[in-house]
Design an enzyme around this catalytic site. Structure first.
Site, PDB file in Angstrom:
ATOM      1  N   LYS D  70       1.376   8.491 -13.827  1.00  0.00           N
ATOM      2  CA  LYS D  70       1.507   7.392 -12.862  1.00  0.00           C
ATOM      3  C   LYS D  70       2.739   6.524 -13.114  1.00  0.00           C
ATOM      4  O   LYS D  70       3.505   6.221 -12.203  1.00  0.00           O
ATOM      5  CB  LYS D  70       0.249   6.506 -12.915  1.00  0.00           C
ATOM      6  CG  LYS D  70      -1.033   7.270 -12.692  1.00  0.00           C
ATOM      7  CD  LYS D  70      -2.260   6.431 -12.967  1.00  0.00           C
ATOM      8  CE  LYS D  70      -2.376   6.014 -14.412  1.00  0.00           C
ATOM      9  NZ  LYS D  70      -2.658   7.121 -15.350  1.00  0.00           N
ATOM     10  N   THR D  71       2.889   6.116 -14.380  1.00  0.00           N
ATOM     11  CA  THR D  71       3.991   5.218 -14.699  1.00  0.00           C
ATOM     12  C   THR D  71       5.334   5.903 -14.477  1.00  0.00           C
ATOM     13  O   THR D  71       6.263   5.316 -13.891  1.00  0.00           O
ATOM     14  CB  THR D  71       3.863   4.738 -16.154  1.00  0.00           C
ATOM     15  OG1 THR D  71       2.599   4.112 -16.317  1.00  0.00           O
ATOM     16  CG2 THR D  71       4.962   3.746 -16.487  1.00  0.00           C
ATOM     17  N   ASP D 124       2.367  -2.320 -13.886  1.00  0.00           N
ATOM     18  CA  ASP D 124       1.960  -1.134 -14.642  1.00  0.00           C
ATOM     19  C   ASP D 124       0.670  -1.376 -15.407  1.00  0.00           C
ATOM     20  O   ASP D 124       0.517  -2.397 -16.076  1.00  0.00           O
ATOM     21  CB  ASP D 124       3.076  -0.738 -15.618  1.00  0.00           C
ATOM     22  CG  ASP D 124       2.857   0.676 -16.160  1.00  0.00           C
ATOM     23  OD1 ASP D 124       2.354   1.529 -15.398  1.00  0.00           O
ATOM     24  OD2 ASP D 124       3.187   0.907 -17.339  1.00  0.00           O
ATOM     25  N   ASP D 125      -0.256  -0.429 -15.297  1.00  0.00           N
ATOM     26  CA  ASP D 125      -1.514  -0.514 -16.044  1.00  0.00           C
ATOM     27  C   ASP D 125      -2.209  -1.836 -15.737  1.00  0.00           C
ATOM     28  O   ASP D 125      -2.428  -2.685 -16.617  1.00  0.00           O
ATOM     29  CB  ASP D 125      -1.199  -0.486 -17.548  1.00  0.00           C
ATOM     30  CG  ASP D 125      -1.742   0.771 -18.198  1.00  0.00           C
ATOM     31  OD1 ASP D 125      -2.595   1.437 -17.581  1.00  0.00           O
ATOM     32  OD2 ASP D 125      -1.324   1.075 -19.324  1.00  0.00           O
ATOM     33  N   LYS D 152      -1.091 -10.640  -1.325  1.00  0.00           N
ATOM     34  CA  LYS D 152      -1.342 -11.010   0.070  1.00  0.00           C
ATOM     35  C   LYS D 152      -0.280 -11.985   0.589  1.00  0.00           C
ATOM     36  O   LYS D 152      -0.061 -12.077   1.791  1.00  0.00           O
ATOM     37  CB  LYS D 152      -2.721 -11.668   0.160  1.00  0.00           C
ATOM     38  CG  LYS D 152      -3.482 -11.440   1.430  1.00  0.00           C
ATOM     39  CD  LYS D 152      -4.905 -11.955   1.281  1.00  0.00           C
ATOM     40  CE  LYS D 152      -5.563 -12.189   2.627  1.00  0.00           C
ATOM     41  NZ  LYS D 152      -6.936 -12.678   2.505  1.00  0.00           N
ATOM     42  N   LYS D 224       0.942  14.111 -19.726  1.00  0.00           N
ATOM     43  CA  LYS D 224       1.375  13.404 -20.944  1.00  0.00           C
ATOM     44  C   LYS D 224       0.749  14.058 -22.188  1.00  0.00           C
ATOM     45  O   LYS D 224       1.406  14.197 -23.219  1.00  0.00           O
ATOM     46  CB  LYS D 224       0.918  11.951 -20.842  1.00  0.00           C
ATOM     47  CG  LYS D 224       1.587  10.981 -21.795  1.00  0.00           C
ATOM     48  CD  LYS D 224       1.101   9.579 -21.423  1.00  0.00           C
ATOM     49  CE  LYS D 224       1.616   8.470 -22.301  1.00  0.00           C
ATOM     50  NZ  LYS D 224       1.095   7.162 -21.791  1.00  0.00           N
TER      51      LYS D 224
HETATM   52  N1  LIG Z   1      -6.106 -12.063  19.002  1.00  0.00           N
HETATM   53  C1  LIG Z   1      -5.762 -12.067  17.724  1.00  0.00           C
HETATM   54  N2  LIG Z   1      -6.540 -12.658  16.835  1.00  0.00           N
HETATM   55  C2  LIG Z   1      -6.209 -12.669  15.524  1.00  0.00           C
HETATM   56  N3  LIG Z   1      -5.094 -12.078  15.027  1.00  0.00           N
HETATM   57  C3  LIG Z   1      -4.276 -11.476  15.872  1.00  0.00           C
HETATM   58  C4  LIG Z   1      -4.573 -11.442  17.255  1.00  0.00           C
HETATM   59  N4  LIG Z   1      -3.586 -10.779  17.854  1.00  0.00           N
HETATM   60  C5  LIG Z   1      -2.731 -10.406  16.897  1.00  0.00           C
HETATM   61  N5  LIG Z   1      -3.119 -10.822  15.722  1.00  0.00           N
HETATM   62  C6  LIG Z   1      -2.410 -10.575  14.457  1.00  0.00           C
HETATM   63  O1  LIG Z   1      -3.329  -9.923  13.587  1.00  0.00           O
HETATM   64  C7  LIG Z   1      -3.163 -10.375  12.283  1.00  0.00           C
HETATM   65  C8  LIG Z   1      -4.494 -10.958  11.806  1.00  0.00           C
HETATM   66  O2  LIG Z   1      -4.408 -11.200  10.451  1.00  0.00           O
HETATM   67  P1  LIG Z   1      -5.138 -12.396   9.746  1.00  0.00           P
HETATM   68  O3  LIG Z   1      -4.396 -12.698   8.476  1.00  0.00           O
HETATM   69  O4  LIG Z   1      -5.412 -13.485  10.649  1.00  0.00           O
HETATM   70  O5  LIG Z   1      -6.518 -11.696   9.369  1.00  0.00           O
HETATM   71  P2  LIG Z   1      -7.633 -12.257   8.387  1.00  0.00           P
HETATM   72  O6  LIG Z   1      -8.960 -11.909   8.974  1.00  0.00           O
HETATM   73  O7  LIG Z   1      -7.339 -13.676   8.062  1.00  0.00           O
HETATM   74  O8  LIG Z   1      -7.352 -11.342   7.132  1.00  0.00           O
HETATM   75  P3  LIG Z   1      -7.818 -11.579   5.639  1.00  0.00           P
HETATM   76  O9  LIG Z   1      -9.273 -11.195   5.616  1.00  0.00           O
HETATM   77  O10 LIG Z   1      -6.955 -10.645   4.864  1.00  0.00           O
HETATM   78  O11 LIG Z   1      -7.565 -13.016   5.313  1.00  0.00           O
HETATM   79  C9  LIG Z   1      -2.069 -11.424  12.304  1.00  0.00           C
HETATM   80  O12 LIG Z   1      -0.876 -10.851  11.904  1.00  0.00           O
HETATM   81  C10 LIG Z   1      -1.983 -11.836  13.782  1.00  0.00           C
HETATM   82  O13 LIG Z   1      -0.648 -12.209  14.115  1.00  0.00           O
HETATM   83  N1  LIG Z   2       6.507  15.223 -12.536  1.00  0.00           N
HETATM   84  C1  LIG Z   2       6.177  14.364 -13.453  1.00  0.00           C
HETATM   85  N2  LIG Z   2       5.448  13.257 -13.104  1.00  0.00           N
HETATM   86  C2  LIG Z   2       5.091  12.377 -14.032  1.00  0.00           C
HETATM   87  N3  LIG Z   2       5.418  12.476 -15.336  1.00  0.00           N
HETATM   88  C3  LIG Z   2       6.115  13.526 -15.725  1.00  0.00           C
HETATM   89  C4  LIG Z   2       6.516  14.489 -14.822  1.00  0.00           C
HETATM   90  N4  LIG Z   2       7.213  15.403 -15.495  1.00  0.00           N
HETATM   91  C5  LIG Z   2       7.229  15.026 -16.768  1.00  0.00           C
HETATM   92  N5  LIG Z   2       6.582  13.900 -16.931  1.00  0.00           N
HETATM   93  C6  LIG Z   2       6.396  13.224 -18.205  1.00  0.00           C
HETATM   94  O1  LIG Z   2       5.007  13.059 -18.406  1.00  0.00           O
HETATM   95  C7  LIG Z   2       4.725  11.796 -18.996  1.00  0.00           C
HETATM   96  C8  LIG Z   2       3.807  11.047 -18.069  1.00  0.00           C
HETATM   97  O2  LIG Z   2       3.338   9.916 -18.758  1.00  0.00           O
HETATM   98  P1  LIG Z   2       3.035   8.530 -18.036  1.00  0.00           P
HETATM   99  O3  LIG Z   2       3.165   7.462 -19.059  1.00  0.00           O
HETATM  100  O4  LIG Z   2       3.808   8.395 -16.808  1.00  0.00           O
HETATM  101  O5  LIG Z   2       1.518   8.758 -17.659  1.00  0.00           O
HETATM  102  P2  LIG Z   2       0.510   7.649 -17.167  1.00  0.00           P
HETATM  103  O6  LIG Z   2      -0.363   8.259 -16.130  1.00  0.00           O
HETATM  104  O7  LIG Z   2       1.257   6.406 -16.814  1.00  0.00           O
HETATM  105  O8  LIG Z   2      -0.320   7.418 -18.493  1.00  0.00           O
HETATM  106  P3  LIG Z   2      -1.269   6.186 -18.878  1.00  0.00           P
HETATM  107  O9  LIG Z   2      -2.525   6.413 -18.112  1.00  0.00           O
HETATM  108  O10 LIG Z   2      -1.424   6.364 -20.354  1.00  0.00           O
HETATM  109  O11 LIG Z   2      -0.531   4.940 -18.490  1.00  0.00           O
HETATM  110  C9  LIG Z   2       6.072  11.113 -19.171  1.00  0.00           C
HETATM  111  O12 LIG Z   2       6.483  11.267 -20.515  1.00  0.00           O
HETATM  112  C10 LIG Z   2       7.000  11.847 -18.227  1.00  0.00           C
HETATM  113  O13 LIG Z   2       8.331  11.855 -18.746  1.00  0.00           O
HETATM  114 MG   LIG Z   3      -7.111 -14.624   6.218  1.00  0.00          MG
HETATM  115 MG   LIG Z   4       1.016   4.446 -17.488  1.00  0.00          MG
END
Ligand SMILES: Nc1ncnc2c1ncn2[C@@H]1O[C@H](COP(=O)(O)OP(=O)(O)OP(=O)(O)O)[C@@H](O)[C@H]1O
Ligand SMILES: Nc1ncnc2c1ncn2[C@@H]1O[C@H](COP(=O)(O)OP(=O)(O)OP(=O)(O)O)[C@@H](O)[C@H]1O
Ligand SMILES: [Mg+2]
Ligand SMILES: [Mg+2]
Ligand SMILES: Nc1ncnc2c1ncn2[C@@H]1O[C@H](COP(=O)(O)OP(=O)(O)OP(=O)(O)O)[C@@H](O)[C@H]1O
Ligand SMILES: Nc1ncnc2c1ncn2[C@@H]1O[C@H](COP(=O)(O)OP(=O)(O)OP(=O)(O)O)[C@@H](O)[C@H]1O
Ligand SMILES: Nc1ncnc2c1ncn2[C@@H]1O[C@H](COP(=O)(O)OP(=O)(O)OP(=O)(O)O)[C@@H](O)[C@H]1O
Ligand SMILES: Nc1ncnc2c1ncn2[C@@H]1O[C@H](COP(=O)(O)OP(=O)(O)OP(=O)(O)O)[C@@H](O)[C@H]1O
Ligand SMILES: [Mg+2]
Ligand SMILES: [Mg+2]
Ligand SMILES: [Mg+2]
Ligand SMILES: [Mg+2]
Lengths: 267, 267, 267, 267, 267, 267
Positions: D70-71, D124-125, D152, D224
């Protein structure tokens, strides 16, 4: 005057103090054989402490339902002991203090008492000293540990001490090991019908016919609550009747008394 | 004007204060026999405190669902008591304070009251004073212990005190031992159909034919919520209708009233 | 341009501010009858607050799944209210502050609002203000208590206030008593097929034939997530396609759209 | 030289830094189609961020078993993005700091990134950033809340940002609401037989006959851990054999390889 | 002299220090094939670290019942490695320190080791470093997180490090994720009958006939406890016999040996 | 005089101190074979410590019910050892100290002892040192960890040490790993009928006929409680009788003795 009725039990006062007297605001009436027995056994412990060489520290717990008369009883033993040092440790004078301060203050009382050849310390409402609350449960382990050690630590050579604890939460004290930290435990009961009848006669606020019927309804009532109901009932249904009752001019209306009892007792 | 409707119950004012008056913003209407009975019993306790020698501290708890009128009732008793010291202790004036400060402030009110020969302290919304939350549950044990001690500690000689608590979380208070710390407890109920009908007639915002149908739907409604629904409904479906309703020119449309009720009541 | 699509609902602006506008970054499109109904009821509360004498404080909770449009809706009501004081309280501006500071800052907003004759306070994402996390669960009881008191405390005489809360954790709010602290609660839903279809038509990024098939897959989608998927899909499978889509030159490839939807939706 | 094997995937470097390079100490070999697909989708998000107006913040989570790559993958996306600001946030540089300091440091990285028109932040992690431990479970709610808000909060107008998180505890992240705080999630898998075979061929440390048998035993192995076993086996049973293997003079003894595998794999 | 019996295993000393020597107060006798195998594999890891380029950090855990010889084994590997930096991290030198100080001290040891081209760090009794106690369970998450990060963090370029951990609470380490933080784990066992017999012969404190019977009773005994029993038994039933036994003049009475074993072994 | 009865066991005093003597206020009477056996084995450990080279630290736990004589026994071993440094560590002298101070004070005692060639440290009532309470359970992990390390840490070269612990909560000690931290454990029992009879004869406070009947009722009684009951009974039913009993003039009334026993023993 029923508010100041005193039985012969407490007639011969020893080292009395205002604090101790305030613990039995309604005096000490005859509450029946069971209460009396506990008083007598406690006074025997007082005697033992006076002469003991092998057990310089004797500890005794009075446990029983809320209002059953534990604090008044402990205060009475303290007053009747004639000991030079008698002190009541109560949460009332430590409201809002930190656990550490409370603990220190309790230790201080013991250290002071150690200076006296004979002393009595009353730990009143131990669950309150420990800030106990049933949810959790929570309590101050600092104060709990302090008491556990103090109840086992011997006074200096030549000094003898009696510790009387009171509690209405004996199960809790058991669970933190504090019940077993006391050498003896006495259960202070609520009144039964006979006890209640005896008390009512001493108070003399009912007409003769009503005493028995009233006593019947007061079965299992703590002495403290009995006083509260009587006083409520003494006002009369319209208020303002207390004077006449206490002066003996009138008697309490038995039906109004039942009403008041209903408000006070949980269904 | 329904916003200022006052029943005869509160017509004779004693030691009134602005704080207490704000607790009954919508005045006191006749809410039926059950509410009235509690008022009367509480006033009897006021009488008892005035003359008591054996119980210088009387404590009374008003418990009931949210909005059932507990605070307004307690405030009314305080106002009608004519006592020189009447004080309401509420979380509103202590937002954000530490537990220790809140506790100290509560103690301060009691200490002040002790200086008065007759005093009433209203502990409003005790669960809020204790910072209670059901998850956990959590609450301030410091404040809880403070109240447990204060509700038992006697005022100085010659001073008498009535403490009235209110709560909508009586089960919680029970579990921390605070319910049993009160001598008497009264349950303040929601309105039933008959009560609601009586209230609606006093408010006079429905046409005669609609009062009964409306009252029917308001069964088990707390008085406080009833005021909120009426006010919502008074705006009319398009808004702007309140003036006409309150001046008596128009009546509330019963269907719009049902709509508003639906928004407020949980399905 | 779908990024700035505005419905007539919000066309007549009142007291608008930059902060509130940022809450509806994608504007306000017509999301169907259920969204519209909530807007209307909320505006009625605005009217009520303007004229109320008996309920100087009205409180309203918007709850619903993450991204369903709660914040944008609350902001829109604030903008459309024409009230002199409209303020959004959000965790975004309080990152890393202590519970006490957050609480104090929230109180400050209320105190400021109390100076205005008419005010709206938006408590956005209440679970975030309370630092809620489901494991435990944990949350700030200090802030929770602060809100519980503020939602009940009346503004000074002559000042009226509307509080709008938003949350996607209504069960949690329920369990800490905050849901019942609001007078009314409205559920802001995700889009259904019809709503989604309506929105897609307004956005005009699919060829006519694809709108229905796309809408079908968007059933139960929150409006906010819909915007995210559309934008991902607009890049095209090889990237770089967004410009052409937004300018209307090209339409989104429906299969690539399905791919993107699969990445975003949980299996 | 298998220690520096690089695939074409990472051949075209963009804004590379030493920190990011250290995250892929063993370079990037071809790990099969599933790894490659994730790389491609992540690069599409990079493209989207470059041009987006409606979603200035895009968030992506890479989850998978410990050591699955992943990293290294996140670092590679960061390097290949050509973005002016690419920063990895890791617990390594914050050992022993208080929760508050860690939280502040994370906020600082975001504030810095906000100054760049295009930025990538790698968290990371995440379980380690949150000081997660399964017993309890325990974790820093302060940091958890900080991330919930940062994931957010929109960057300032005109600034676009991609956040890539990595974790091997996706269930935990789910339970604190952090998984749903990311717009998209990709699962980085362990190697299957085919993937492992492909990798072994690239490393070229087994004789041709042994590659298949070795790959067979490496099914479900994280990339790894594969490197660790190969290196152990390369020492030979008596030690000192590594030089000859890496220079290509000798091949790893397959039986010694099985022995080493037995030490590393849990029975 | 059985107290200083040394096997050939440890005859060739490398970078030895007093601290490490004190970890094997009773020297190193031949404890059988299983102990020897672990020593050999650990020495192979020492070799790997010397030449590795791709894995600059190798980590190895020795787990097994209390007294099975883990610390002595780790110390022996450290001594035999000839590495310029070999350091044992133990709770003994950190009694009473705060979690933060302990954590800082551990980090310091790693930072110091990073300056050495080749280093070995022994984390002795990891559960004790973590202040683990089974009730709760409780432990220092601060130190736990510190170790989790240190066991993954790469030393600077060109520096290679071997970390050897020991523990008798491998299940706990598993549950906090520390077991999986080590690349390899070896189980250090108690002695079986054969091992015990071999050890007794080397110690030469029983008459020839008794060795087998004694060994029989020592099945499943940790080597450390074996030394304790032998020493108790060597005093004789009346005390004072040790001199004669150790000088070889007398042999241990087998029945008294059984008695001592009974005191030491749990029924 | 039964208060000062001493058995031959303790007749030959070594390094005695006042503190240790206070631990056996009622002297040491012959409590039967089981108590005696433990004394003998403990004295053998004293011998072993004197000459040991391979085990400079020997640790021994005395566990048994409250009042069974553990502290008096440990003190007696300390007195009889003739060691230059004998120290009792008890909660009594640390009331109200913080965990850290207590821990530091315990460490100090060990550091002081390390200066002596031969030393005995008595850790009295380990559960009290750890502030143990069964609810929760709660205890000081700081002190627990301190003891776990001290019970394993070797004294400096050439110094030998015996640590004797006492506890009536061996299950708790087990659960925090402290029981296994001791090399040997002995169970100090309550008296059985025979033991009690033997003790009563030595005390000589019953008439010959009553000894057996009394002993019968004292089965399973701890020696410490036995002394308390005897002293209570010695007062007589009316008090004031102790003098005559202790001087041998009178004997205890067996029925009054039964009464006292009833007060002390739990039903
Ligand atoms: N009729 C509408 N009512 C509400 N939002 C709307 C509407 N039309 C468009 N949108 C867009 O949809 C998005 C709604 O996101 P909003 O952050 O209000 O959701 P939320 O329920 O507050 O989310 P969260 O649970 O993550 O807080 C906004 O970007 C807004 O501009
Ligand atoms: N295609 C590839 N994708 C990812 N890593 C690769 C790849 N090829 C070789 N590697 C090697 O494999 C190792 C992957 O280790 P890495 O630290 O990214 O794993 P990780 O999932 O982050 O581990 P951890 O869960 O311990 O954080 C690295 O040493 C990287 O150089
Ligand atoms: Mg909201
Ligand atoms: Mg890692
Ligand atoms: N014989 C008696 N014994 C005890 N109390 C008596 C007796 N006669 C009268 N009283 C009165 O009864 C009341 C007993 O109340 P007391 O406070 O002692 O009860 P308590 O058990 O300590 O209550 P709580 O559980 O609330 O602490 C006192 O007012 C006391 O004056
Ligand atoms: N007879 C009455 N009794 C009580 N309240 C009344 C009565 N008549 C009218 N009211 C009005 O009803 C409202 C009752 O609200 P109050 O705050 O007292 O309820 P509450 O039970 O304390 O609510 P909460 O549980 O939220 O604290 C007040 O506005 C009051 O003016
Ligand atoms: N071959 C051997 N391997 C290990 N220890 C040996 C060996 N031969 C003799 N010993 C002795 O046995 C004892 C082993 O004790 P050690 O402290 O290493 O055990 P441990 O497993 O670390 O115990 P603990 O679980 O209490 O930490 C040492 O005194 C050591 O000198
Ligand atoms: N043979 C004996 N062994 C032990 N104690 C004896 C003996 N003979 C008399 N005693 C007396 O019995 C008492 C034993 O009490 P001790 O405090 O030692 O018990 P304990 O088990 O430590 O109690 P606790 O569990 O309360 O700590 C002492 O007063 C001691 O003088
Ligand atoms: Mg009492
Ligand atoms: Mg109220
Ligand atoms: Mg060890
Ligand atoms: Mg003891």
């Amino acid at each position: 005057d029923f508010l100041n009725a005193l039985t012969e039990v407490t007639s011969a006062f020893g080292a009395s103090t205002d604090d101790l007297e305030r613990c039995r605001l309604n005096g000490m009436v005859d509450c029946g054989a069971r209460h009396h027995h506990i008083y007598q056994r406690a006074m025997l412990l007082v005697e033992q402490v006076k002469v003991s060489k092998g057990s310089p520290l004797v500890t005794c717990l009075l446990e029983g339902p809320s209002g059953s008369g534990k604090t008044a009883l402990a205060a009475t033993v303290g007053i009747d002991s004639d000991f030079p040092y008698v002190k009541i440790v109560s949460a009332e004078s430590m409201i809002g203090l930190s656990e550490a301060s409370k603990s220190a203050q309790i230790v201080k009382v013991f250290e002071d008492a150690y200076k006296s050849q004979l002393s009595i310390i009353i730990l009143d409402d131990i669950e309150r000293l420990l800030e106990f609350v049933a949810i959790g449960p929570r309590f101050s382990n600092l104060i709990s540990q302090t008491l556990l050690v103090l109840l086992k630590r011997l006074p200096p050579k030549g000094k003898n001490m009696l510790v009387i604890g009171t509690t209405s939460e004996v199960t809790f004290l058991e669970s933190v090991g504090l019940r077993d930290a006391f050498s003896v435990t006495y259960h202070v009961p609520t009144l039964n019908k006979e006890d209640a009848g005896k008390v009512l006669e001493q108070l003399n606020v009912f007409s003769g016919d009503d005493v028995d019927s009233a006593a019947e309804t007061l079965n299992d009532m703590p002495i403290k609550k009995l006083y509260m109901v009587i006083e409520m009932a003494a006002q009369g249904a319209q208020g303002g009747g207390a004077e006449a009752i206490y002066s003996g001019q009138e008697k309490i209306n038995i039906n109004h008394f039942y009403d008041c009892l209903g408000d006070v007792v949980r269904p």
